[in-house]
Enzyme design. Structure first.
Site, PDB file in Angstrom:
ATOM      1  N   ASP A 111      -2.934  33.704 -49.215  1.00  8.90           N
ATOM      2  CA  ASP A 111      -4.372  33.915 -49.148  1.00  8.90           C
ATOM      3  C   ASP A 111      -4.669  34.430 -47.798  1.00  8.90           C
ATOM      4  O   ASP A 111      -4.661  33.365 -46.741  1.00  8.90           O
ATOM      5  CB  ASP A 111      -5.067  32.442 -49.763  1.00  8.90           C
ATOM      6  CG  ASP A 111      -6.466  32.554 -49.706  1.00  8.90           C
ATOM      7  OD1 ASP A 111      -6.930  33.459 -48.717  1.00  8.90           O
ATOM      8  OD2 ASP A 111      -7.020  32.307 -50.524  1.00  8.90           O
ATOM      9  N   HIS A 112      -4.750  35.349 -47.548  1.00  7.78           N
ATOM     10  CA  HIS A 112      -4.943  36.119 -46.295  1.00  7.78           C
ATOM     11  C   HIS A 112      -5.992  35.250 -45.534  1.00  7.78           C
ATOM     12  O   HIS A 112      -6.137  35.302 -44.072  1.00  7.78           O
ATOM     13  CB  HIS A 112      -5.021  37.585 -46.045  1.00  7.78           C
ATOM     14  CG  HIS A 112      -6.262  38.205 -46.361  1.00  7.78           C
ATOM     15  ND1 HIS A 112      -6.810  38.109 -47.714  1.00  7.78           N
ATOM     16  CD2 HIS A 112      -7.052  38.697 -45.593  1.00  7.78           C
ATOM     17  CE1 HIS A 112      -7.768  38.908 -47.490  1.00  7.78           C
ATOM     18  NE2 HIS A 112      -8.227  39.214 -46.257  1.00  7.78           N
ATOM     19  N   ASP A 126      -0.401  50.574 -50.675  1.00  7.95           N
ATOM     20  CA  ASP A 126      -1.328  50.573 -49.598  1.00  7.95           C
ATOM     21  C   ASP A 126      -1.331  49.300 -48.558  1.00  7.95           C
ATOM     22  O   ASP A 126      -1.171  49.488 -47.519  1.00  7.95           O
ATOM     23  CB  ASP A 126      -2.644  50.538 -50.485  1.00  7.95           C
ATOM     24  CG  ASP A 126      -3.797  50.779 -49.439  1.00  7.95           C
ATOM     25  OD1 ASP A 126      -3.714  51.821 -48.819  1.00  7.95           O
ATOM     26  OD2 ASP A 126      -4.755  50.010 -49.448  1.00  7.95           O
ATOM     27  N   HIS A 183     -10.074  32.816 -51.793  1.00  6.67           N
ATOM     28  CA  HIS A 183     -10.614  32.712 -50.520  1.00  6.67           C
ATOM     29  C   HIS A 183     -11.754  31.693 -49.978  1.00  6.67           C
ATOM     30  O   HIS A 183     -11.781  30.868 -49.319  1.00  6.67           O
ATOM     31  CB  HIS A 183     -10.844  34.053 -49.881  1.00  6.67           C
ATOM     32  CG  HIS A 183     -10.196  35.161 -50.087  1.00  6.67           C
ATOM     33  ND1 HIS A 183      -8.989  35.274 -49.944  1.00  6.67           N
ATOM     34  CD2 HIS A 183     -10.161  36.509 -50.335  1.00  6.67           C
ATOM     35  CE1 HIS A 183      -8.120  36.321 -50.194  1.00  6.67           C
ATOM     36  NE2 HIS A 183      -9.000  37.184 -50.539  1.00  6.67           N
ATOM     37  N   LYS A 243       1.734  49.422 -46.247  1.00  7.79           N
ATOM     38  CA  LYS A 243       1.295  50.534 -45.147  1.00  7.79           C
ATOM     39  C   LYS A 243       0.279  49.987 -44.197  1.00  7.79           C
ATOM     40  O   LYS A 243       0.337  50.306 -43.044  1.00  7.79           O
ATOM     41  CB  LYS A 243       0.759  51.751 -45.800  1.00  7.79           C
ATOM     42  CG  LYS A 243       2.027  52.610 -46.415  1.00  7.79           C
ATOM     43  CD  LYS A 243       1.689  54.097 -46.748  1.00  7.79           C
ATOM     44  CE  LYS A 243       2.321  54.498 -47.923  1.00  7.79           C
ATOM     45  NZ  LYS A 243       1.638  55.645 -48.578  1.00  7.79           N
TER      46      LYS A 243
HETATM   47  C1  BG6 Z   1      -8.912  40.963 -50.641  1.00 13.60           C
HETATM   48  C2  BG6 Z   1      -9.835  41.291 -51.837  1.00 13.60           C
HETATM   49  O1  BG6 Z   1      -8.395  39.711 -51.059  1.00 13.60           O
HETATM   50  O2  BG6 Z   1      -9.991  40.316 -49.540  1.00 13.60           O
HETATM   51  C3  BG6 Z   1     -10.843  42.487 -51.350  1.00 13.60           C
HETATM   52  O3  BG6 Z   1      -8.923  41.641 -52.969  1.00 13.60           O
HETATM   53  C4  BG6 Z   1     -11.393  42.153 -50.334  1.00 13.60           C
HETATM   54  O4  BG6 Z   1     -11.378  43.004 -52.760  1.00 13.60           O
HETATM   55  C5  BG6 Z   1     -10.753  41.572 -49.187  1.00 13.60           C
HETATM   56  O5  BG6 Z   1     -12.126  43.541 -50.111  1.00 13.60           O
HETATM   57  C6  BG6 Z   1     -11.608  41.109 -48.171  1.00 13.60           C
HETATM   58  O6  BG6 Z   1     -11.007  40.602 -47.001  1.00 13.60           O
HETATM   59  P1  BG6 Z   1     -11.394  40.783 -45.413  1.00 13.60           P
HETATM   60  O7  BG6 Z   1     -10.141  40.086 -44.782  1.00 13.60           O
HETATM   61  O8  BG6 Z   1     -11.767  42.287 -45.246  1.00 13.60           O
HETATM   62  O9  BG6 Z   1     -12.537  39.728 -45.539  1.00 13.60           O
END
Ligand code: BG6
Length: 496
Positions: free
Chosen positions: A181-182, A18, A244, A21
């Site tokens: 860590d996005h 997922d 995060h 993609k």
């Molecule tokens: C991810 C978590 O790292 O971050 C998810 O695993 C969460 O559970 C997501 O929904 C939230 O990311 P964002 O960018 O939508 O705030």
């Protein structure tokens, strides 16, 4: 340091999953569109399934076409030709031969300078099996660089993260590992440093003399969706808070780095994470609140409780919400609480930071109508990270219209539509940084270990004491107790 167009072969593990993609393939495609790669590039999709190159290419094309953030599809045909698919049984070292051959085939055809990037978009239990086998198969011996991007969770606690690091560093050294860590790829998160360190206005006030508390909220209206199996083992602490949110705390709390280079910034962040007050198990209740969502109404629709979600245990005690009061015990921050909360199925999707400044030493403004010295509105600095991106400063000014002396106003800056990031996703920024050899916005091992050391006691206590869950309704602001964390100190969550 920008060396694009990047010469590289990327091996994407979990390429049919997922994350690949929705985010990774569209992000890499957008980098391709922007000219970050030229012909000297190849992407090897690695998966368990038996797929031909063409079947994978079709899948990749579909996910690119479905992506709403791409403005156009120019270059799609050439990009698709750069994709190859290799079927791999991850635990069978012999099957890595096919991957080695594919790397060599790409490198024979294009001048990728032997650079190899391995992106593991896989569950963590496979990390070391893969890195070991890559090493054993000789795939990590290359004439160019080798880099590894790994997705969280990096371990389950301090000990497992320590072990994982030891295993991975047998094949990749620390400066070749990019722990993603996005949140660190989000523009407004990156803006925290700019706001702090490019304005003489804030830095003199950025301490316990002038700031009374800092609040960080990252709420989501969605539930666990189809990730119940993963989430039920992780919960809000491991899924959001340990990574995060503590990263945001470290950016807000760090000292000015001596330069913007990766090492200088990360050193300052590490110091913050190491200064977090250690919470003894007996005190966890005083500093942390947990919650799990009940059924309720979210975005106008009736939704089930967490325990009724797919692949979640019917008696699950996994928290879907956490609120905490934490302290950075150093000179700058002594005594200033940082309140941090995150939860699923809350009333809105938003991530924001509120910095609350202390009151003026004496209030001179008499409110004639109320015959009282009313409290002045608090000075707040609000940084909104998502969905909208803005910075606002709440101030008091003279109120011309009414009999009151003061009124609250906001100086606001909202990032204009045309200035919003041109990237498809935060992932795109981070993949670009990794290709550029810039590890600033990735988690260093020491940050990781300090973050686990901080949350481990909480997880231990919560693993033993049974909660009375569910304790908040879907579509609400979380458990009532989360407000008590602040009210005990004379504060409240700012709903701004
Ligand atoms: C991810 C978590 O790292 O971050 C998810 O695993 C969460 O559970 C997501 O929904 C939230 O990311 P964002 O960018 O939508 O705030």
């Amino acid at each position: 340091m920008t060396t694009q167009p990047f010469k590289v072969t990327i091996a994407l593990f979990g390429a049919t999953g997922d994350l690949s993609k929705r985010k990774l393939i569209p992000s890499i495609f957008h980098l391709f569109q922007e000219g970050s790669f030229d012909d000297n590039f190849g992407l090897i999709a690695v998966g368990r399934r038996d797929l031909s190159d063409n079947a994978f290419r079709q899948m990749a094309e579909d996910s690119i076409r479905e992506n709403e953030n791409l403005e156009h599809l120019d270059g799609l045909g050439s990009f698709i030709q750069k994709l190859h698919y290799v079927r791999l049984d991850i635990s069978d070292s012999k099957s890595y031969k096919a991957l080695k051959d594919q790397f060599e085939a790409v490198e024979k055809e294009w001048d990728t300078a032997g650079n190899r990037l391995f992106y593991l978009a896989m569950p963590p239990e496979y990390f070391t099996i893969i890195t070991d086998n890559l090493g054993r198969a000789g795939i990590t011996s290359t004439s160019g660089y080798k880099r590894l991007i790994i997705e969280k969770p990096f371990g389950h606690d301090y000990d497992s993260a320590f072990k994982l690091n030891n295993e991975i560093t047998k094949t990749f050294s620390e400066n070749e590992i990019y722990r993603i860590d996005h949140y660190l790829g989000k523009e407004m998160v990156q803006n925290i440093e700019v706001i702090r360190f490019s304005n003489s206005l804030f830095e003199p006030l950025w301490n316990n003399h002038y700031i009374s508390n800092i609040q960080i909220t990252s709420s989501e209206s969605l539930g666990v969706l189809d990730r119940g199996e993963y989430y039920d083992k992780s919960g809000a602490v491991r899924d959001m808070f340990q990574n995060h949110l503590l990263q945001i705390v470290s950016l807000l709390g760090m000292e000015p780095p001596i330069s913007l280079n990766s090492e200088d910034i990360r050193n300052e962040k590490i110091k913050v994470l190491k200064s977090l007050r250690k919470i003894a198990e007996k005190d966890v209740k005083k500093y942390f609140v947990r919650g799990q969502y009940d059924e309720g109404i979210s975005d106008g629709v009736t939704v089930p409780k967490y325990r009724d979600e797919k692949n979640v245990a019917r008696d699950s005690n996994t928290p879907t919400f956490i609120a905490s009061r934490l302290y950075i015990d150093n000179f700058r921050w002594a005594g200033v609480p940082f309140y941090v909360r995150t939860g699923k199925r809350m009333k809105a999707k938003e991530t924001k930071i509120v910095v609350e400044f202390k009151e003026v030493p004496k209030n001179l403004y008499y409110q004639k109508e109320q015959d009282t010295y009313d409290d002045l509105a608090k000075n707040l600095l609000v940084i909104r990270i998502q969905p909208d991106e803005s910075v606002s400063l709440h101030l008091n000014v003279k109120d011309y219209a009414s009999g009151q002396d003061t009124k609250e106003i906001k100086l606001s800056y909202t990032v204009a539509q045309q200035d919003l990031s041109q990237t498809v996703d935060a992932y795109e920024n981070l993949i670009y940084d990794c290709l550029n050899g810039d590890a600033t916005n990735f988690t260093h091992q020491e940050e990781l270990m300090a973050a686990w050391a901080f949350v481990d006691p909480v997880n231990r206590v919560w693993g033993q004491d049974l909660p009375s869950f569910p304790n908040y309704q879907s579509g609400s602001s979380g458990p009532v107790k989360s407000s008590l964390l602040l009210s005990r100190d004379g504060f409240r969550w700012w709903d701004v």
